[in-house]
Design an enzyme around this catalytic site. Structure first.
Site, PDB file in Angstrom:
ATOM      1  N   GLY A  30       0.825  -1.198   0.000  1.00  0.00           N
ATOM      2  CA  GLY A  30       0.000   0.000   0.000  1.00  0.00           C
ATOM      3  C   GLY A  30       0.858   1.246   0.000  1.00  0.00           C
ATOM      4  N   GLY A  32       0.579   5.841   0.516  1.00  0.00           N
ATOM      5  CA  GLY A  32      -0.221   6.996   0.878  1.00  0.00           C
ATOM      6  C   GLY A  32       0.680   8.195   1.058  1.00  0.00           C
ATOM      7  N   MET A  34       1.998   9.446   3.608  1.00  0.00           N
ATOM      8  CA  MET A  34       3.060   9.334   4.606  1.00  0.00           C
ATOM      9  C   MET A  34       4.070   8.242   4.268  1.00  0.00           C
ATOM     10  SD  MET A  34       2.520  11.688   6.771  1.00  0.00           S
ATOM     11  CE  MET A  34       3.601  11.143   8.084  1.00  0.00           C
ATOM     12  N   ASP A 146      -4.785   9.847  13.015  1.00  0.00           N
ATOM     13  CA  ASP A 146      -5.169   9.470  11.649  1.00  0.00           C
ATOM     14  C   ASP A 146      -6.109   8.261  11.656  1.00  0.00           C
ATOM     15  OD1 ASP A 146      -5.169   9.902   8.917  1.00  0.00           O
ATOM     16  OD2 ASP A 146      -3.366   8.716   8.544  1.00  0.00           O
TER      17      ASP A 146
END
Length: 277
Positions: A30, A32, A34, A146
């Site tokens: 994955g 994102g 960050m 988050d």
């Protein structure tokens, strides 16, 4: 961001890299804002782990970078069934990595994409696990910062796990979230965080409310098409209409109160979510 389950994924640049002479990157799981999460082989202990490459925005200050790693190290001290286990925080050739346990299953975000809204009874079960996770996080002196469907793992054995401490903050950190430190998903951000104010445990409870709304209704309560409009909605607008929430509606509304002092606390949420409530 935060998927750390084993799924089929294409090989990408970086696959095969040996990090700190120990962790062999295999599959990208994955990505994102960050960073990226890899499936990796721990060649010392001969086990598979999830390895998150921490990539902060290029304009982030050194203080922000150091804080992100410090809070990841703090998260490594957490030992709770509903919180992802952080095994190590390492540096290799100037890159920083967070080593985590590898989880089965899929994220809540993936489940919603594939299957649509979840039954209210299942959302209640998930919520109780997440409230327990947040209690442990807050007792450890952290704010997760988050909480969102992409950071909730629904494991094959029924375990519910809160993941990704890449932007967690310490409760005693006096820094507010200036524009350089702003990260995360606007649709699940608390009003105080969206304004750049200091955050505390109540901020995570707001994000939990938005996550539960998404779980039972199939969409964010404040999604407005673009990040700026969404942030304005988070600060000023009422959540979208409830359709499927049923008995969960007053709990979610209590979590989504605009002012932190008006929100349900962890203990209040737990009491309200118990079947006997």
């Amino acid at each position: 961001m935060g998927t750390i389950a084993v799924e089929s994924a294409p090989t990408v640049v970086g696959s095969g890299r040996l990090v700190t002479g120990r962790y062999r990157l295999t599959t990208l799981l994955g990505r994102g804002g960050m960073g990226r999460v890899w499936l990796a082989e721990d060649e010392l202990l001969r086990r598979r782990v999830a390895l998150k490459e921490v990539v902060l925005p290029g304009h982030a200050s050194e203080h922000v970078r150091a804080s992100a790693l410090a809070e990841a190290r703090a998260a490594a001290r957490l030992n709770h069934h509903n919180v992802v286990k952080v095994l190590d925080v390492i540096e290799d050739s100037g890159d920083h990595w967070i080593v985590m346990e590898l989880l089965s299953g899929r994220t809540l975000a993936d489940a919603l994409t594939s299957d649509g809204p979840l039954p209210a009874t299942e959302v209640r079960r998930i919520a109780l696990h997440l409230v327990d996770a947040l209690r442990a996080v807050h007792r450890a002196g952290l704010v997760h910062s988050d909480v969102k469907p992409a950071n909730v793992q629904l494991c094959d054995d029924g375990r519910v796990v809160l993941m990704d401490f890449g932007i967690a903050t310490a409760l005693d950190d006096e820094q507010t979230l200036s524009s350089e430190a702003m990260a995360g998903s606007p649709a699940y951000m608390s009003p105080e965080r969206a304004r750049g104010d200091a955050v505390g445990p109540a901020s995570d409870l707001f994000s939990l409310g938005a996550t539960l709304f998404a779980a039972v209704e199939g969409k964010s309560p404040f999604g407005a098409g673009d990040p700026f409009s969404t942030l304005v909605a988070v600060v000023e607008a009422r959540p979208a209409a409830f359709v499927n929430a049923g008995h969960l509606r007053p709990i979610i509304e209590g979590l989504l109160a605009k002012h932190p002092a008006d929100r349900l606390t962890v203990d209040q949420a737990t009491t309200a979510l118990r079947p006997s409530a």
